[in-house]
Every structure is written in C-alpha cells, then in structure tokens.
Write an enzyme that holds these catalytic residues in place. Structure first.
Site, short mmCIF file in Angstrom:
data_model
loop_
_atom_site.label_atom_id
_atom_site.label_comp_id
_atom_site.label_asym_id
_atom_site.label_seq_id
_atom_site.Cartn_x
_atom_site.Cartn_y
_atom_site.Cartn_z
N LYS A 169 0.85 -1.19 0.00
CA LYS A 169 0.00 0.00 0.00
C LYS A 169 0.89 1.24 0.00
CE LYS A 169 -1.67 2.73 3.11
NZ LYS A 169 -1.76 4.03 2.38
N GLU A 244 9.97 1.68 10.48
CA GLU A 244 10.91 2.81 10.34
C GLU A 244 10.08 4.06 10.53
OE1 GLU A 244 12.39 5.80 9.37
OE2 GLU A 244 13.07 5.28 7.35
N CYS A 283 13.10 11.61 6.23
CA CYS A 283 13.12 11.10 7.60
C CYS A 283 14.46 11.34 8.28
CB CYS A 283 12.76 9.61 7.61
SG CYS A 283 13.86 8.57 6.64
N GLU A 386 9.23 16.00 14.77
CA GLU A 386 9.48 16.03 13.33
C GLU A 386 8.62 17.10 12.67
OE1 GLU A 386 10.86 12.28 10.94
OE2 GLU A 386 8.98 11.83 11.98
#
Length: 492
Positions: A169, A244, A283, A386
C-alpha cells in the site's frame, strides 16, 4: 491483484494532486477493506500453492536484475512522475530511480552469494545439523509519501529475494510510481499473485493490512503515531514487524571544521543539503543544527544568506532547486511549528513564510521558504518533534560532552552527523551518538549494503544490508541423526 488490474470493490476513486499547483493530474482506485482481503487471499495462494517460494535463488535474482534494467529503461518517465506526484525536482526523481535499481541489484547479488545454510558442529559425525533461512510468507508493505518509489524498493526487493509474496500500500497522496513498479514486476515475469497492490487510505487499507490474520509480516515506514497503531494491530497475531518511524536528526558542527575557508564552505553547504533537500521532507533530514558557540554567528549568517537564494518552484522547471511541500496539510504543519518556535523565543534568520507566486511557482502550490530559526532550545516543539518541512533549528554548545548530550537528547535515533577536523574526536563522538546512521564530515548518503534504521522511537528492525534481507526470513534449525538408536530413557 492476482495478476489483474481492477477497480476498487466500492468503485471509489481518488484524484492525485500536483503539489506545485494543487490541480489534479491523475485518478486512481480508492481501495478498502474488501480489496485488502482479496489481495491478501491472492498473496496467500501464491505463497502456499504457487512456485515463487520454491523458485531457485538464481532465478529470483535474475528477475530482480531484470526489474533493475527496466527501471533504468524508464528512468526519465518515472523520474518525471515522481516529481509531479511528490513535488521533488525531476533530478531528484531520476536519482531515486538510480538508487532503486541499485537496491534491486544489491539484493540479487546478496542472495546469489549465500551458501546453502550454516552448518552447526554438533560434536558427532553421526549428526548433521544446519541452520537454514526460509521466506516469512505473506508480507504487508506500507510505504510513505516522501520517497514513494525508493521506500517501496527497500521492502519489495528483499521480500522477493527471500521468496515471499506481498501486498503493498503506497501513500494515498503519492501512489503513482509504486503502481509503475508493480507493472514492471509483471513485465519482468513475476508470477501472478506474488505482487499485489491496493491503493487507498491508511485508516482503512493500511489498518486492515496490519491486522489481517493471513499476513505473516508487516513492514511499515511512516510516522510514530501510525507506526504505533500498526504495531498494536499486528500484535494480536504476533506477526513479525519492521518499523521505520522517522527521526529528529542532529548535525553537529565543531569549530575546527570551519578553520579553513574550504572547510567552512563545505560545512555550510552540507548543512543546507541536510535540512532542505526535498523541502526537508526526509526522515533523516538534518533539521537540528548543533554548532559550537564560537562559530555560531558566522556560520548561521552564511547559512541564512545561502538559504535565501535557494530557487523554489515546480520541480519540472529548469533551474529549480527545491520543490513544494507535498500537501496543504504539510504546509500548515510547517507553519504551525515555525509560529510555535517564534512564540517560544526563536529568532528568525530567513524564510518563515510562503513565497510569492512566480513563473515557476504557480498560484495554489504548496510552497514554503527555507527557514532558519536561531537561538533555539530543547524545550521547543520544533526542536523535539518532526517538522517534515524546510525548517532548520539552531542550537549551540561549548564542549564535546555538551554536543553529544544535545545530539542524543531526542526520543528518536535515526541518523546524525559530526563535523570536525580532529579524527580522534570524530571517532569518539560517532561512537557516543545513539543513532542508527552516523556520518562524519558528510550528510545523507546511504549504501544499499549497509543497514538503515534507528534507535529508540525511530523504529524496530533494519532495512537494506544483510539485516534488511533477514527481516523477510524465518530461521530454521534442521538436526539430522544419521545413526538413530534407542535412547533407553524409560526402562519399560
């Protein structure tokens, strides 16, 4: 699914927007739970009854190499679509294709180079003992929006190399190049049912893929909140998981790295790359600059001067160095973090706003200027969380111990860098940093043969390297007695 392209069971579709102008340029099926069930059933049959798990390693490797060749053949087309879908520059899209081809070739070479198992000395010539590796089974692969094709390859290549089947996906925001990858797998000769794709949102498609009882492994790349939900869903059946979940990555610059004009120029240039490649939607972005106090003002002033000159625009336009953010939501999130940092005392050195529209920046595009926030501290949300946008926060230190403490003061632990002319210091600091990848006098490069992943809340498991292949395998010990005889444990 099962070698056929089909509409969603519900008939629903989704428009894919170009983030450079917010206009639709593609339409894709919007799958749901029923589509996941059908795709998993196809993958289950292909694994339990099909030929792929038992296909000789050399043949699996040959298919991976054919896929790499097809990617190179279609490099320009794929790079352009990645640019329009994710907002990055076309050149970044082309580089992504090259890296994906490298990953497929690496895992092909890795499995071909392995032996037939690890022989274990049982202490007797009458015992043959060997440890072998087998495919996990059916894998749910859930990938993010920032590097759609690259992150898909980091999962698909080792999954296939190990002999698994899968359902993938992609992000509902950036699904197009993953669709192309599945097309290329079929063109390369992958049997029907081995690779299945369901496009749709995470809260329905992704959630069902994580919890499905016929799935043996879930590999997820994305945010911490979603990753936690994936882990919880997979736990009910004790599935293998690989997560992750991003990072808040320090870029530590010691004053001695700036002692020469060349060293100063390089460190500033790399700090720009660390923070602003793909508009900071990485990331491993070096969004936390931690610079020695004695060079802070000179370093930040030059950094801000160069950041102001970064050419923003549609990624398909010549001369553009940085594209838009991927969505209005992502731009809103970036604006929130900048506003909160300024309210908490940060000093704006450049950026901090949406740029004016221009010939290369269409009205409606999700653009945001590269932003440098000085005088930051650890309590600021923009420093702790983040941002996933073109925002660089600046902190300072005076001693090596203070630099390490700041760099490790995060709940994440994906990547970090240290800049210094002192080789001994470089090794000491790299050894003390609690991050899965540490660069010394560099930022961002990765190698397919070296593991990628993080400490702490950056996730569980590794991608790439031998450990990345091991994620998609089960380990089995086969113990054979060549001269069986009664044990006589029981007297009767």
């Amino acid at each position: 699914m099962d070698g056929e392209w089909r509409s969603a069971a519900s008939g629903a579709t989704r428009e894919i927007l170009d983030p450079a102008d917010a206009k639709p340029f593609a339409v894709i099926a919007e799958g749901g739970e029923a589509d996941v069930d059908a795709a998993v059933a196809a993958a289950r049959r292909a694994f339990d009854e099909g030929s792929w798990p038992g296909t000789p390693v050399a043949e699996r490797a040959a298919l991976l190499r054919r896929v790499a060749d097809l990617l190179v053949r279609d490099r320009e087309k794929i790079g352009l679509i990645e640019s329009r879908d994710a907002g990055k520059t076309v050149e970044e899209g082309r580089v992504d294709v090259d890296c994906v081809a490298d990953a497929f070739r690496y895992f092909a070479d890795l499995v071909v180079g392995e032996g037939g198992g690890r022989v274990v000395d049982a202490g007797s010539d009458e015992i043959h003992s060997v440890v072998v590796h087998e495919p996990v089974g059916v894998c749910s692969l859930i990938t993010p929006w920032n590097y759609p094709l690259l992150q898909a390859s980091w999962k698909v290549a080792p999954a296939l190399a190990a002999g698994n089947t899968f359902v993938i996906k992609p992000s509902e925001i950036t699904p197009l190049t993953t669709v192309i990858l599945v097309e290329l797998l079929a063109e390369a000769g992958l049997p029907a049912g081995v690779a299945n794709i369901v496009t749709g949102p995470g809260h329905t498609v992704g959630a069902r893929m994580a919890e499905h009882p016929d799935v043996d492994l879930v590999s997820f790349t994305g945010g911490l909140v979603s990753g936690t939900k994936v882990a919880q869903a997979a736990a009910a059946d004790v599935k293998k998981i690989a997560l992750e979940l991003g990072g808040k990555n320090p870029n530590v610059v010691f004053a001695d790295a700036c002692d020469t004009a060349e060293g100063f120029d390089t460190a500033v240039d790399q700090a720009l790359n660390a923070a602003f490649i793909h508009s900071g939607q990485v990331c491993s972005a070096g969004g936390r600059l931690i610079v020695e106090e004695s060079v802070r003002e000179r370093f930040v002033a030059e950094l801000a001067r160069r950041a102001e000159k970064i050419r923003l625009g549609r990624g398909t336009e010549d001369g553009v160095e940085c594209g838009p953010l991927v969505s209005a939501q992502q731009r809103d999130k970036t604006e929130y973090y900048v506003a909160s940092a300024l309210a908490e005392g940060a000093v704006l050195r450049c950026g901090g706003k949406r740029p004016e529209p221009s010939d290369v920046r269409p009205e409606g595009g999700y653009f945001y200027e590269p932003t440098v926030l000085d005088r930051c501290h650890r309590e600021m949300r923009a420093v702790r969380e983040e941002v996933f946008g073109p925002v660089l926060t600046v902190e300072t230190f005076r001693t090596e111990d203070e630099a390490v403490a700041l760099a490790n003061d995060t709940e994440y632990g994906l990547a970090g860098a240290v800049w210094t002319a002192d080789a001994g210091r470089a090794r000491r600091v790299a050894g003390r940093l609690r991050h899965g990848t540490v660069w010394i006098n560099d930022f961002h490069p990765y190698l397919p043969q070296a593991e990628w992943g993080g400490f702490g809340k950056s996730g569980v498991g590794r991608e790439l390297g031998p450990a990345g292949l091991a994620e998609y395998r089960e380990t089995k010990h086969v113990y054979q007695n060549l001269a069986p005889k009664p044990v006589r444990w029981f007297a009767g």
